[in-house]
Design a protein around this motif. Structure first.
Motif, PDB file in Angstrom:
ATOM      1  N   ARG A   1      44.205  45.870  46.324  1.00 60.53           N
ATOM      2  CA  ARG A   1      43.560  44.553  46.475  1.00 60.53           C
ATOM      3  C   ARG A   1      44.186  43.475  45.605  1.00 60.53           C
ATOM      4  NH1 ARG A   1      37.973  47.544  46.256  1.00 60.53           N
ATOM      5  NH2 ARG A   1      37.901  48.286  48.397  1.00 60.53           N
ATOM      6  N   HIS A   2      44.493  43.804  44.365  1.00 58.52           N
ATOM      7  CA  HIS A   2      45.120  42.804  43.493  1.00 58.52           C
ATOM      8  C   HIS A   2      46.644  42.906  43.510  1.00 58.52           C
ATOM      9  CE1 HIS A   2      41.179  42.755  41.012  1.00 58.52           C
ATOM     10  NE2 HIS A   2      41.208  41.705  41.800  1.00 58.52           N
ATOM     11  N   THR A   3      47.141  44.144  43.354  1.00 57.36           N
ATOM     12  CA  THR A   3      48.593  44.341  43.198  1.00 57.36           C
ATOM     13  C   THR A   3      49.365  43.829  44.404  1.00 57.36           C
ATOM     14  OG1 THR A   3      48.001  46.303  41.965  1.00 57.36           O
ATOM     15  CG2 THR A   3      50.311  46.076  42.531  1.00 57.36           C
TER      16      THR A   3
ATOM     17  N   VAL B   1      42.112  42.902  36.943  1.00 62.64           N
ATOM     18  CA  VAL B   1      41.085  43.964  36.976  1.00 62.64           C
ATOM     19  C   VAL B   1      39.768  43.329  37.411  1.00 62.64           C
ATOM     20  CG1 VAL B   1      39.798  45.660  35.601  1.00 62.64           C
ATOM     21  CG2 VAL B   1      42.192  45.201  35.062  1.00 62.64           C
ATOM     22  N   ASP B   2      39.029  44.044  38.255  1.00 57.74           N
ATOM     23  CA  ASP B   2      37.644  43.679  38.540  1.00 57.74           C
ATOM     24  C   ASP B   2      36.776  44.619  37.711  1.00 57.74           C
ATOM     25  OD1 ASP B   2      38.201  41.649  40.323  1.00 57.74           O
ATOM     26  OD2 ASP B   2      37.986  42.899  42.097  1.00 57.74           O
ATOM     27  N   TRP B   3      36.267  44.099  36.620  1.00 60.87           N
ATOM     28  CA  TRP B   3      35.457  44.947  35.730  1.00 60.87           C
ATOM     29  C   TRP B   3      34.039  45.091  36.268  1.00 60.87           C
ATOM     30  CZ3 TRP B   3      37.648  47.816  32.132  1.00 60.87           C
ATOM     31  CH2 TRP B   3      38.886  47.415  31.597  1.00 60.87           C
TER      32      TRP B   3
ATOM     33  N   LEU C   1      33.448  40.989  36.616  1.00 62.69           N
ATOM     34  CA  LEU C   1      34.359  40.057  35.941  1.00 62.69           C
ATOM     35  C   LEU C   1      35.771  40.313  36.446  1.00 62.69           C
ATOM     36  CD1 LEU C   1      35.023  37.894  33.780  1.00 62.69           C
ATOM     37  CD2 LEU C   1      35.496  39.804  32.220  1.00 62.69           C
ATOM     38  N   HIS C   2      36.331  39.288  37.085  1.00 61.19           N
ATOM     39  CA  HIS C   2      37.757  39.352  37.456  1.00 61.19           C
ATOM     40  C   HIS C   2      38.525  38.757  36.294  1.00 61.19           C
ATOM     41  CE1 HIS C   2      41.342  38.712  40.169  1.00 61.19           C
ATOM     42  NE2 HIS C   2      41.592  37.851  39.199  1.00 61.19           N
ATOM     43  N   PHE C   3      39.491  39.529  35.779  1.00 61.09           N
ATOM     44  CA  PHE C   3      40.297  39.078  34.639  1.00 61.09           C
ATOM     45  C   PHE C   3      41.767  39.289  34.939  1.00 61.09           C
ATOM     46  CE2 PHE C   3      42.656  39.923  30.742  1.00 61.09           C
ATOM     47  CZ  PHE C   3      42.369  38.782  30.015  1.00 61.09           C
TER      48      PHE C   3
HETATM   49 ZN   LIG Z   1      39.390  40.464  41.527  1.00 66.05          ZN
END
Ligand SMILES: [Zn+2]
Length: 393
Positions: free
Chosen positions: A188-190, A208-210, A321-323
């Motif tokens: 999803r992010h990479t 990261v989606d924490w 939390l998206h960081f």
């Molecule tokens: Zn995210």
């Protein structure tokens, strides 16, 4: 020698049987080979320490199929200073090669198309980081004549980017946090390659989606409401002494369990803060609660300072939390950078994204494998699907 204008006029692969390997009679080193796939790297990898104690290289190989037929990529070898570091067979390529703008991987590229091969190279423990990478690609070129359809070509070298990886503190404090969709094989992010402002960026490459587990290993308890989520309302912390250079507040919370129907690019991050960490590194925090942001634009913040509360605003399906860290002030039109958190503990692992998604959608416990005793890690990037505790700042 064949004149250049002759080649360009007749560059139709089926007619080029005699040209597939043309050696000049005057100088043996001037070999000319057809390379129907054009191979480039836009953003060189920056080696970083992962939480598995290994050095990782994450980047994208851009491939253009400059031929008039399908090309199937059968093998890709990643070479570090000439030595094979990683071999992707046809199945591995088929899982990592995505046509421009597509989220569906396929090992076959249609004629005249471009695709990105999302690479993740893990170095052996103690191995030296290579100076340069190249890529040896074996492909089946359907537009070439019979007998000439198997081609192996090697890319130009890409210098590994040895810029210093930024060291930061934790973005949250407490225990039971899950590093969901983190580096390096969660997609999803990479693989969030986005065309913004005239260039393709992977700003979320290391995002990261924490999420957070309760004492029963659930992400939320009962019905899917904001307050049912363990992480909802958790204080979000500045990861370093920094300056606030981006701030959005006032966007509403979304309903957990479903993505918002239509959301503009500007509102995708929800209530968010961007911190300038210095040296062209920026940290971005997204999806916080409306009205919860405790800093103002241009404020100087101290490491550990609370900057807002975890919420579910913007393009978000559940409180989290998206960081991420990136090289510019834009959350999308920037190059995603790795970072290393100076201290954290790994207390467990999930079976993977699928099990996590299942538990998240149903509100059932995530089947965690405990790591006992907890593993203390320093100066590393939390890899995907770990259960992590951050000490009090
Ligand atoms: Zn995210």
């Amino acid at each position: 020698m064949l004149p250049a204008h002759c080649l360009s006029k007749n560059l139709v692969l089926p007619l080029l049987a005699g040209l597939l390997s043309f050696v000049s009679s005057s100088a043996a080193e001037t070999v000319q080979n057809l390379t129907p796939l054009l191979l480039t790297v836009q953003d060189a990898p920056i080696p970083f320490n992962g939480s598995d104690g290994r050095v990782h290289l994450v980047y994208e190989l851009w491939i253009t199929n400059f031929s008039s037929g399908d090309v199937t990529v059968e093998k890709v070898e990643v070479l570090g200073d000439g030595t094979v570091l990683e071999t992707l067979d046809a199945a591995a390529v088929a899982g990592r090669l995505q046509a421009a703008g597509s989220r569906e991987p396929s090992g076959t590229m249609a004629k005249s198309t471009q695709a990105l091969l999302f690479l993740h190279v893990v170095l052996e423990k103690g191995a030296a980081v290579p100076q340069a990478l190249s890529h040896r690609v074996t492909e089946h070129v359907s537009a070439a004549p019979p007998g000439f359809q198997e081609i192996t070509e090697t890319s130009a070298k890409t210098k590994v980017d040895r810029q210093k990886v930024v060291r930061i503190g934790p973005p949250l404090a407490g225990e039971g946090f899950i590093s969901a969709d983190s580096c390096c094989d969660a997609t999803r992010h990479t693989r969030a390659a986005l065309p913004v402002n005239g260039r393709v960026w992977v700003a979320q490459r290391y995002a990261v989606d924490w999420e957070q587990l309760d004492s029963n290993q659930r992400i939320y308890e009962g019905t899917q409401e904001l307050r049912s989520y363990t992480i909802f309302g958790n204080p979000v912390l500045a990861v370093a002494d920094a300056t606030v250079v981006g701030l959005t507040d006032g966007l509403p919370e979304q309903t957990p369990g479903k993505f918002p129907a239509i959301i503009s690019l500007d509102e995708a991050d929800g209530n968010s803060v961007i911190l300038d960490l210095g040296d062209h590194r920026y940290a971005m925090y997204a999806h916080m609660q409306p009205g919860s942001i405790k800093v103002r634009l241009h404020d100087h913040v101290k490491r550990g300072q609370v900057i807002g509360l975890v919420g579910n605003s913007g393009n978000s399906v559940a409180p989290h939390l998206h960081f991420q860290v990136m090289d510019g002030v834009f959350s999308l039109a920037s190059n995603g950078l790795p970072y290393e958190i100076d201290e954290f503990h790994v207390t467990g692992k999930t079976p993977g994204t699928e099990a996590f998604d299942d538990a998240e959608s149903k509100g059932i416990p995530v089947p965690i494998t405990a790591v006992t005793p907890a593993e203390r890690l320093t100066d590393s990037l939390p890899l995907d699907q770990l259960v992590i505790s951050f000490g009090k700042e």
